[in-house]
Design a protein around this motif. Structure first.
Motif, short mmCIF file in Angstrom:
data_model
loop_
_atom_site.label_atom_id
_atom_site.label_comp_id
_atom_site.label_asym_id
_atom_site.label_seq_id
_atom_site.Cartn_x
_atom_site.Cartn_y
_atom_site.Cartn_z
N ASP A 32 19.08 -8.76 -2.14
CA ASP A 32 19.25 -8.59 -0.70
C ASP A 32 18.15 -9.30 0.07
OD1 ASP A 32 21.17 -6.86 -1.56
OD2 ASP A 32 20.10 -5.04 -0.97
N HIS A 33 17.03 -9.44 -0.54
CA HIS A 33 15.85 -10.01 0.11
C HIS A 33 15.46 -11.31 -0.57
CE1 HIS A 33 13.93 -8.36 -3.42
NE2 HIS A 33 14.65 -7.30 -3.18
N ARG A 34 14.58 -12.01 0.03
CA ARG A 34 14.13 -13.30 -0.49
C ARG A 34 12.80 -13.13 -1.22
NH1 ARG A 34 18.88 -15.16 -0.28
NH2 ARG A 34 19.57 -16.20 1.58
N MET A 35 12.86 -12.66 -2.44
CA MET A 35 11.67 -12.44 -3.24
C MET A 35 11.37 -13.69 -4.06
SD MET A 35 10.82 -9.35 -5.86
CE MET A 35 12.17 -9.73 -6.96
N SER A 66 -7.98 -11.31 -2.04
CA SER A 66 -7.36 -11.47 -0.72
C SER A 66 -5.91 -11.94 -0.84
CB SER A 66 -8.17 -12.45 0.13
OG SER A 66 -8.22 -13.73 -0.49
N SER A 67 -5.63 -12.82 -1.81
CA SER A 67 -4.25 -13.27 -2.04
C SER A 67 -3.40 -12.12 -2.57
CB SER A 67 -4.22 -14.43 -3.04
OG SER A 67 -4.91 -15.54 -2.53
N MET A 68 -3.99 -11.29 -3.42
CA MET A 68 -3.26 -10.13 -3.95
C MET A 68 -2.94 -9.17 -2.82
SD MET A 68 -1.78 -8.39 -6.27
CE MET A 68 -2.10 -9.52 -7.61
N THR A 69 -3.89 -8.93 -1.94
CA THR A 69 -3.66 -8.03 -0.80
C THR A 69 -2.50 -8.54 0.04
OG1 THR A 69 -5.97 -7.34 -0.77
CG2 THR A 69 -4.71 -7.02 1.27
N GLU A 70 -2.48 -9.84 0.29
CA GLU A 70 -1.42 -10.45 1.09
C GLU A 70 -0.06 -10.27 0.41
OE1 GLU A 70 -0.20 -14.96 2.41
OE2 GLU A 70 -2.33 -14.44 2.38
N MET A 71 0.00 -10.51 -0.90
CA MET A 71 1.26 -10.37 -1.62
C MET A 71 1.71 -8.91 -1.65
SD MET A 71 2.21 -11.67 -5.46
CE MET A 71 2.23 -13.41 -5.12
N LEU A 72 0.78 -7.99 -1.87
CA LEU A 72 1.13 -6.57 -1.89
C LEU A 72 1.59 -6.09 -0.52
CD1 LEU A 72 -1.70 -5.16 -4.18
CD2 LEU A 72 0.73 -5.43 -4.76
N THR A 73 1.00 -6.62 0.53
CA THR A 73 1.41 -6.26 1.89
C THR A 73 2.87 -6.63 2.12
OG1 THR A 73 -0.84 -6.44 2.74
CG2 THR A 73 0.95 -6.63 4.35
N LYS A 74 3.25 -7.83 1.67
CA LYS A 74 4.64 -8.27 1.82
C LYS A 74 5.59 -7.38 1.01
CE LYS A 74 3.53 -13.05 2.86
NZ LYS A 74 3.52 -14.44 2.38
N ALA A 76 5.05 -4.27 0.17
CA ALA A 76 5.06 -2.95 0.81
C ALA A 76 5.95 -2.97 2.06
CB ALA A 76 3.64 -2.52 1.16
N GLN A 77 5.92 -4.07 2.80
CA GLN A 77 6.75 -4.19 4.01
C GLN A 77 8.24 -4.15 3.67
OE1 GLN A 77 5.23 -7.82 5.69
NE2 GLN A 77 3.65 -6.76 6.86
N THR A 78 8.60 -4.64 2.49
CA THR A 78 10.00 -4.62 2.07
C THR A 78 10.30 -3.37 1.22
OG1 THR A 78 9.47 -6.03 0.17
CG2 THR A 78 10.30 -7.12 2.15
N GLU A 79 9.32 -2.45 1.17
CA GLU A 79 9.46 -1.16 0.49
C GLU A 79 9.71 -1.28 -1.01
OE1 GLU A 79 12.49 0.82 2.75
OE2 GLU A 79 11.14 1.18 4.44
N LEU A 80 9.21 -2.36 -1.62
CA LEU A 80 9.35 -2.53 -3.07
C LEU A 80 8.21 -1.84 -3.81
CD1 LEU A 80 10.46 -6.27 -3.14
CD2 LEU A 80 11.90 -4.23 -3.33
N ILE A 81 7.09 -1.68 -3.12
CA ILE A 81 5.94 -0.97 -3.71
C ILE A 81 5.36 -0.05 -2.64
CG2 ILE A 81 5.30 -2.81 -5.32
CD1 ILE A 81 2.85 -2.74 -2.82
N TYR A 96 2.10 1.43 -6.72
CA TYR A 96 3.22 2.04 -7.43
C TYR A 96 4.51 1.32 -7.06
CZ TYR A 96 -0.13 5.81 -8.09
OH TYR A 96 -1.24 6.54 -8.43
N LEU A 97 5.38 1.18 -8.04
CA LEU A 97 6.69 0.61 -7.82
C LEU A 97 7.59 1.70 -7.22
CD1 LEU A 97 7.83 -2.20 -8.53
CD2 LEU A 97 8.71 -1.21 -10.63
N THR A 98 8.34 1.35 -6.18
CA THR A 98 9.30 2.29 -5.60
C THR A 98 10.63 2.16 -6.33
OG1 THR A 98 10.10 0.69 -3.99
CG2 THR A 98 8.21 2.07 -3.31
#
Length: 187
Positions: A32-35, A66-74, A76-81, A96-98
């Motif tokens: 559904d998303h562009r991962m 900092s790159s990891m934080t950016e990737m995790l933020t994305k 989290a925004q798509t509710e994958l983690i 955590y994985l959702t």
């Protein structure tokens, strides 16, 4: 470079372009998303290390924090983690994985299997083994010359969109320089 080598390189580049297009089609068709693949790889690592610290994930992915934080933020925004503060140390974030992330990971893995079957199903098992052996030999040769994959490339050798680079091996293929897109059509 002899004519035979030039023809092999042309065929290889054509195949690489087609594989790249096909991989995008398969991965994007089932989600559904562009991962991006790096995100899929990170989801796999999180699934294997559910509740890991952000810093641990950065080390496992060989990425800057900092790159990891950016990737995790994305993600989290798509509710994958989801990220939660550690109960014992409030400075530490655990990842955590959702359920949505688990489903996306399953879809991503299924897409990879489907794409692999689509691409390599035309080859016999013996041909697949021979092809894999030849690719390993070429990869090891290039890793020795170029120092391996950069930390921005994932398990499928993909860089995030806008970060694509191709290796230019000079006229004698004896050394490796990285720069922007290179047109191989003249080969």
């Amino acid at each position: 470079m002899n004519n035979s080598s030039a023809n092999i390189l042309k065929s290889f580049i054509r195949l690489a372009r087609m594989v790249h297009r096909e991989s995008h089609k398969h991965v994007h068709d089932v989600q559904d998303h562009r991962m991006h693949r790096a995100q899929g790889h990170l989801l796999s690592i999180i699934a294997e290390n559910n509740g890991a610290k952000q810093m641990e994930l950065a080390e496992l992915m060989d990425m800057r924090p900092s790159s990891m934080t950016e990737m995790l933020t994305k993600l989290a925004q798509t509710e994958l983690i989801e990220r939660k503060q550690d109960e014992k140390d409030q400075r530490v974030m655990r990842v955590y994985l959702t359920e949505k992330g688990e489903n996306a990971l399953k879809a991503s893995k299924a897409a990879i299997v489907d794409m692999s079957d689509s691409l390599f199903g035309v080859l016999t098992e013996e041909e697949q083994a021979q092809f894999a052996s030849l690719m390993d030999k070429l990869t090891k040769n290039l890793e020795e010359k170029c120092g391996g994959l950069s930390h921005h490339e994932d398990f499928m050798g993909h860089r995030g969109h806008g970060e694509h680079r191709r290796a230019d091996f000079g006229h004698d293929f004896g050394h490796c320089r990285h720069h922007g897109h290179h047109n191989f059509r003249g080969i």
